[in-house]
Design a protein around this motif. Structure first.
Motif, PDB file in Angstrom:
ATOM      1  N   ARG A 197      16.313  26.553  10.484  1.00  0.00           N
ATOM      2  CA  ARG A 197      16.093  25.760  11.700  1.00  0.00           C
ATOM      3  C   ARG A 197      17.264  26.092  12.697  1.00  0.00           C
ATOM      4  O   ARG A 197      16.776  26.112  14.182  1.00  0.00           O
ATOM      5  CB  ARG A 197      16.271  24.028  11.382  1.00  0.00           C
ATOM      6  CG  ARG A 197      15.199  23.580  10.695  1.00  0.00           C
ATOM      7  CD  ARG A 197      15.199  22.033  10.416  1.00  0.00           C
ATOM      8  NE  ARG A 197      14.174  21.605   9.455  1.00  0.00           N
ATOM      9  CZ  ARG A 197      14.016  20.370   9.237  1.00  0.00           C
ATOM     10  NH1 ARG A 197      14.785  19.461   9.903  1.00  0.00           N
ATOM     11  NH2 ARG A 197      13.050  19.795   8.275  1.00  0.00           N
ATOM     12  N   CYS A 206      22.024  21.213  13.020  1.00  0.00           N
ATOM     13  CA  CYS A 206      20.779  20.567  12.025  1.00  0.00           C
ATOM     14  C   CYS A 206      21.455  19.984  10.801  1.00  0.00           C
ATOM     15  O   CYS A 206      20.993  20.162   9.747  1.00  0.00           O
ATOM     16  CB  CYS A 206      19.810  21.927  11.834  1.00  0.00           C
ATOM     17  SG  CYS A 206      18.892  22.512  13.138  1.00  0.00           S
ATOM     18  N   ALA A 247      19.215  18.298   8.399  1.00  0.00           N
ATOM     19  CA  ALA A 247      17.907  19.032   7.750  1.00  0.00           C
ATOM     20  C   ALA A 247      18.255  19.386   6.399  1.00  0.00           C
ATOM     21  O   ALA A 247      19.386  19.530   5.732  1.00  0.00           O
ATOM     22  CB  ALA A 247      17.766  20.335   8.434  1.00  0.00           C
TER      23      ALA A 247
END
Length: 240
Positions: free
Chosen positions: A70, A59, A62
């Motif tokens: 996540r 991720c 993010a």
């Protein structure tokens, strides 16, 4: 006039620390503190690229405050590995080291603790929503006053890398400077049982980015829950 204001603020912080065992002191430019958090992002990237897992599944797009959560949603073990890596080695980042090595940190700690300081330990610590079991329960940074190892710590500086407070993974403090640790003899010297804190007022200081929260060695404190990940640089300073 600015100098007079600074002197008054320092005197108020010293009085609070002497009585309550803590003081929140604005020390750093918030922009520098926010930039230092990029060292953590880069460290996560570095670790993630070394894995068999495709980098995209870490991720990388993010926000830092959401990234580990996540990853946890689909790869719990990888999320835990990233958590451990950050808390073990991310403090070596150049911008985080600049904060830890800022002379104002030791100067302020010596003024508050009224003792000369020399050695120190530096680490990154985090409050991560998906890992509530790793939030620190009630403890003090010196649990065994034996003069060795952690027992040499005099003052701790807790420096959140984003705004921290009651709703954002800050610290809760059982205020009141203690003459000795409150940990029980049979609890391995870490967690302080709730009954030992009876009668102590609880405070949850607001610590905007740029603030260093200084704690006396015996001051009980714990980590508050966070809806998003909160990182902090922690410097445990030892007696000279």
């Amino acid at each position: 006039m600015a100098d007079d204001h600074d002197l008054r603020a320092r005197a108020m912080s010293a009085a609070l620390f002497a009585e309550k065992g803590y003081a929140a002191v604005p020390l750093f430019d918030p922009g520098l503190v926010h930039a230092a958090a990029d060292d953590i992002t880069e460290h996560i990237d570095r670790v993630a690229r070394a894995l068999y897992l495709p980098f995209g599944q870490s991720c990388p797009d993010a926000p830092l405050a959401e990234r580990i959560d996540r990853v946890y949603a689909h790869e719990r073990s990888i999320a835990n590995l990233l958590r451990v890596a950050v808390c073990t080695d991310a403090h070596r980042g150049e911008r985080l080291q600049a904060l830890a090595n800022d002379p104002r940190l030791v100067e302020t700690a010596e003024q508050l603790g009224s003792r000369a300081l020399a050695g120190r330990i530096v680490r990154v610590r985090a409050s991560i929503a998906c890992f509530p079991e790793h939030r620190h329960a009630w403890h003090s940074d010196v649990a065994r006053d034996d003069g060795t190892g952690c027992g040499k710590v005099v003052v701790t500086a807790w420096i959140p890398l984003s705004d921290a407070g009651p709703a954002s993974g800050g610290l809760e403090i059982a205020a009141g400077r203690q003459p000795a640790p409150l940990a029980s003899a049979g609890d391995e010297g870490f967690e302080i049982p709730e009954w030992r804190l009876a009668g102590l007022p609880r405070v949850q200081p607001e610590c905007p980015a740029g603030t260093a929260l200084f704690l006396d060695r015996f001051t009980p404190h714990r980590t508050l829950p966070a809806k998003a990940t909160r990182f902090a640089l922690v410097v445990w300073m030892k007696a000279a």
